[in-house]
Design a protein around this motif. Structure first.
Motif, short mmCIF file in Angstrom:
data_model
loop_
_atom_site.label_atom_id
_atom_site.label_comp_id
_atom_site.label_asym_id
_atom_site.label_seq_id
_atom_site.Cartn_x
_atom_site.Cartn_y
_atom_site.Cartn_z
N VAL A 13 47.17 32.52 41.33
CA VAL A 13 48.29 33.03 40.54
C VAL A 13 49.00 31.84 39.91
CG1 VAL A 13 50.47 34.29 40.56
CG2 VAL A 13 48.60 35.01 42.08
N LEU A 15 52.03 30.35 38.39
CA LEU A 15 53.45 30.68 38.39
C LEU A 15 54.11 30.39 37.05
CD1 LEU A 15 54.50 29.41 41.93
CD2 LEU A 15 53.82 31.72 41.23
N GLU A 85 52.82 40.82 34.36
CA GLU A 85 53.74 40.63 35.48
C GLU A 85 53.33 39.44 36.33
OE1 GLU A 85 54.27 44.12 37.79
OE2 GLU A 85 54.91 45.38 36.10
N ARG A 86 52.03 39.28 36.53
CA ARG A 86 51.50 38.14 37.29
C ARG A 86 50.35 37.53 36.51
NH1 ARG A 86 49.53 39.47 42.93
NH2 ARG A 86 50.18 37.38 43.52
N ASN A 87 50.39 36.23 36.33
CA ASN A 87 49.34 35.53 35.59
C ASN A 87 48.24 35.14 36.57
OD1 ASN A 87 47.83 34.21 33.72
ND2 ASN A 87 49.29 32.55 33.33
N ILE A 88 47.24 36.01 36.69
CA ILE A 88 46.15 35.81 37.66
C ILE A 88 44.93 35.25 36.96
CG2 ILE A 88 44.62 36.96 39.29
CD1 ILE A 88 46.82 39.03 39.74
N LEU A 170 49.07 30.21 45.12
CA LEU A 170 50.08 30.14 44.06
C LEU A 170 50.10 28.74 43.46
CD1 LEU A 170 53.02 32.04 45.83
CD2 LEU A 170 51.23 32.98 44.35
#
Length: 317
Positions: A13, A15, A85-88, A170
């Protein structure tokens, strides 16, 4: 890759930034579009104008290509992550992103040194310039830059694949890079740090040394030029390159040689913004604004486009 690496982590992920996502998306989108338009425009200008078919502009065209590649290996994923929403990013995708960015970044560092050598030959050996910097030699120097970049990226990528990542996953960064990845590994990263300091230190040191030696010789040569106009013309061909060198090497040195600590990650992200976004965006403007031939060619091209917008005017040469 993940299986060979015995890694429990299959994705990371990113951040990124804590600032307002919508505002950052607009800013980085403008930066990326400007980078593409500016560098593609420079490449087309050099390719289509016979007056710019010289070694200096041959290298400048490849610098623009590398700027596009460096930015494109980072910016699309960053922009998509700002909208999510989350940069995966998957483990394989992370390693792939790092590999290509390392290839293009290293090649650009070496190409900047090659361009300094080109300016040295042009100013200090003007009568032998076209003989020394023949098309074959220019092609070999560019190919060598890409080959060195590929080798450096392969070494570091292979070293990363030997590490285990057991969590957390992360990454306090907006793309996959060695320093933040090493902080997440549950393996001994001593060898990776030594290899990074050795390889990247060697590339930056030797490239900067070649640039310093080239410009020292240029300075000594121009000092003996009697006319102020001659000195100004000699320096004007070098200032744009020196500005690009200062931007590129300044941010790269801070990024790779700052202490390995979580406290230093925010400063590393700031340096990376210049390294991956600002420098590729500014390079075509630096060269076009400081180079008389490029300005003149660009002015003629723009005039031709403007004339073609009017139906009652001829668009022919």
């Amino acid at each position: 890759m993940a299986g060979a690496n015995h890694s429990r982590v299959t994705e990371f992920v990113l951040l990124g930034f804590t600032d307002p996502q919508q505002l950052l998306f607009v800013i980085f989108l403008l930066v990326y579009v400007t980078t593409l338009v500016g560098n593609l425009g420079m490449m087309v200008l050099i390719k289509t104008n016979s007056q710019l078919h010289m070694p200096m502009y041959f290298f400048l065209g490849h610098l623009s290509f590398l700027d596009i590649c460096c930015s494109s290996s980072i910016m699309p994923k960053l922009l998509s992550g700002l909208l999510a929403e989350r940069n995966i990013i998957s483990f394989n995708g992370c390693i792939t992103q790092f590999f290509f960015f390392a290839v293009f970044g290293t090649a650009e560092a070496i190409l900047l040194a090659v361009m300094a050598y080109d300016r040295y030959v042009a100013i200090c050996e003007p009568l032998r310039y076209l003989a020394v910097m023949s098309h074959g030699v220019c092609v070999q120097l560019v190919v060598g830059s890409y080959a060195a970049g590929s080798l450096n990226a392969l070494v570091h990528t292979s070293a990363l694949l030997r590490l285990s990542f057991c969590g957390p996953n992360l990454i306090n960064h907006f793309y996959c890079e060695i320093p933040p990845l090493l902080l997440l590994s549950c393996s001994d990263t001593w060898l990776n740090k030594v290899m990074m300091a050795t390889c990247i230190g060697f590339i930056i040191t030797t490239s900067l040394l070649a640039i310093i030696v080239s410009y020292t010789c240029i300075l000594l040569t121009t000092w003996n030029i009697c006319s102020a106009k001659g000195r100004h013309k000699a320096f004007s061909t070098c200032t744009s390159h020196l500005m690009a060198v200062a931007l590129f090497y300044g941010s790269a040195a801070f990024l790779y040689f700052c202490p390995f600590s979580r406290q230093g990650e925010d400063q590393g992200k700031t340096a990376s913004i210049f390294y991956t976004g600002v420098t590729p965006m500014l390079n075509p403007f630096i060269y076009s604004l400081r180079n008389k031939e490029v300005r003149s060619t660009l002015r003629r091209a723009m005039n031709k486009v403007l004339f073609c917008m009017y139906p009652h005017r001829s668009c022919s040469n």
